[in-house]
Motif scaffolding. Structure first.
Motif, PDB file in Angstrom:
ATOM      1  N   UNK A 112      66.718  -1.597  78.864  1.00 19.32           N
ATOM      2  CA  UNK A 112      68.751  -1.129  79.162  1.00 19.32           C
ATOM      3  C   UNK A 112      69.092  -1.836  80.827  1.00 19.32           C
ATOM      4  N   UNK A 113      68.694  -2.773  81.012  1.00 15.07           N
ATOM      5  CA  UNK A 113      70.121  -3.289  82.207  1.00 15.07           C
ATOM      6  C   UNK A 113      69.029  -3.302  83.781  1.00 15.07           C
ATOM      7  N   UNK A 114      69.726  -3.103  83.921  1.00 14.27           N
ATOM      8  CA  UNK A 114      69.034  -3.608  85.641  1.00 14.27           C
ATOM      9  C   UNK A 114      68.965  -1.621  85.795  1.00 14.27           C
ATOM     10  N   UNK A 115      67.279  -1.835  86.372  1.00 16.37           N
ATOM     11  CA  UNK A 115      67.480  -0.716  87.155  1.00 16.37           C
ATOM     12  C   UNK A 115      67.950  -0.082  88.137  1.00 16.37           C
ATOM     13  N   UNK A 116      68.734   1.750  87.753  1.00 15.08           N
ATOM     14  CA  UNK A 116      69.158   2.043  88.815  1.00 15.08           C
ATOM     15  C   UNK A 116      68.327   2.952  89.801  1.00 15.08           C
ATOM     16  N   UNK A 117      69.010   3.927  90.864  1.00 14.38           N
ATOM     17  CA  UNK A 117      68.135   4.587  91.577  1.00 14.38           C
ATOM     18  C   UNK A 117      67.291   5.134  91.584  1.00 14.38           C
ATOM     19  N   UNK A 118      67.133   5.843  90.550  1.00 11.00           N
ATOM     20  CA  UNK A 118      65.803   6.998  90.227  1.00 11.00           C
ATOM     21  C   UNK A 118      64.624   6.263  89.780  1.00 11.00           C
ATOM     22  N   UNK A 119      64.906   4.739  89.016  1.00 11.53           N
ATOM     23  CA  UNK A 119      64.247   4.209  88.387  1.00 11.53           C
ATOM     24  C   UNK A 119      63.651   3.484  89.128  1.00 11.53           C
ATOM     25  N   UNK A 120      63.896   2.765  90.608  1.00  7.70           N
ATOM     26  CA  UNK A 120      63.734   1.964  91.268  1.00  7.70           C
ATOM     27  C   UNK A 120      62.923   2.669  92.192  1.00  7.70           C
ATOM     28  N   UNK A 121      62.972   3.922  92.598  1.00  7.07           N
ATOM     29  CA  UNK A 121      62.105   4.984  93.484  1.00  7.07           C
ATOM     30  C   UNK A 121      61.038   5.107  92.939  1.00  7.07           C
TER      31      UNK A 121
END
Length: 126
Positions: free
Chosen positions: A93-102
């Protein structure tokens, strides 16, 4: 119940579900996507009810030992597969957000995948 599934399939499913939940609630579209990814990466079919049950038990905030647990007893190629699965889910669903990066960085370190190796895997998948 996942007891009938091989260990690495259970781990792929768990990682996919946690990765999906790292961002937001997991709806039907994500459930279908997880089923497709598990089948594509392990050749095992899991049904939506199994996936829903795993999602329901996913912890939002995982600790280092939780990430390490995903890779317990797996070969390094299987650990890399777990990371790839997480990247596919997160990238859906697009570029990873903060939660996903973590989640991704926690997973990589829990699986003892070095930063250069992690970056190579990301590059290979791009």
């Amino acid at each position: 119940n996942l007891a009938g599934l091989p260990t690495h399939v259970q781990r792929v499913l768990a990682v996919a579900c946690h990765a999906a939940k790292a961002d937001s609630e997991v709806g039907d579209a994500k459930i279908d996507m997880i089923a497709a990814i598990v089948q594509r990466t392990t050749d095992v079919e899991v049904d939506a009810s199994q996936i829903r049950s795993v999602v329901a038990h996913c912890e939002k905030s995982l600790q280092q030992q939780d990430f390490a647990e995903f890779g317990k007893g797996l070969a390094s190629t299987q650990k890399e597969l777990l990371l790839k699965v997480a990247l596919i889910v997160v990238g859906s669903d697009g570029a990873p957000n903060k939660g996903e990066q973590k989640f991704l960085s926690g997973l990589a370190s829990g699986l003892l995948i070095s930063t250069p190796r992690f970056q190579r895997i990301v590059a290979e998948m791009a």
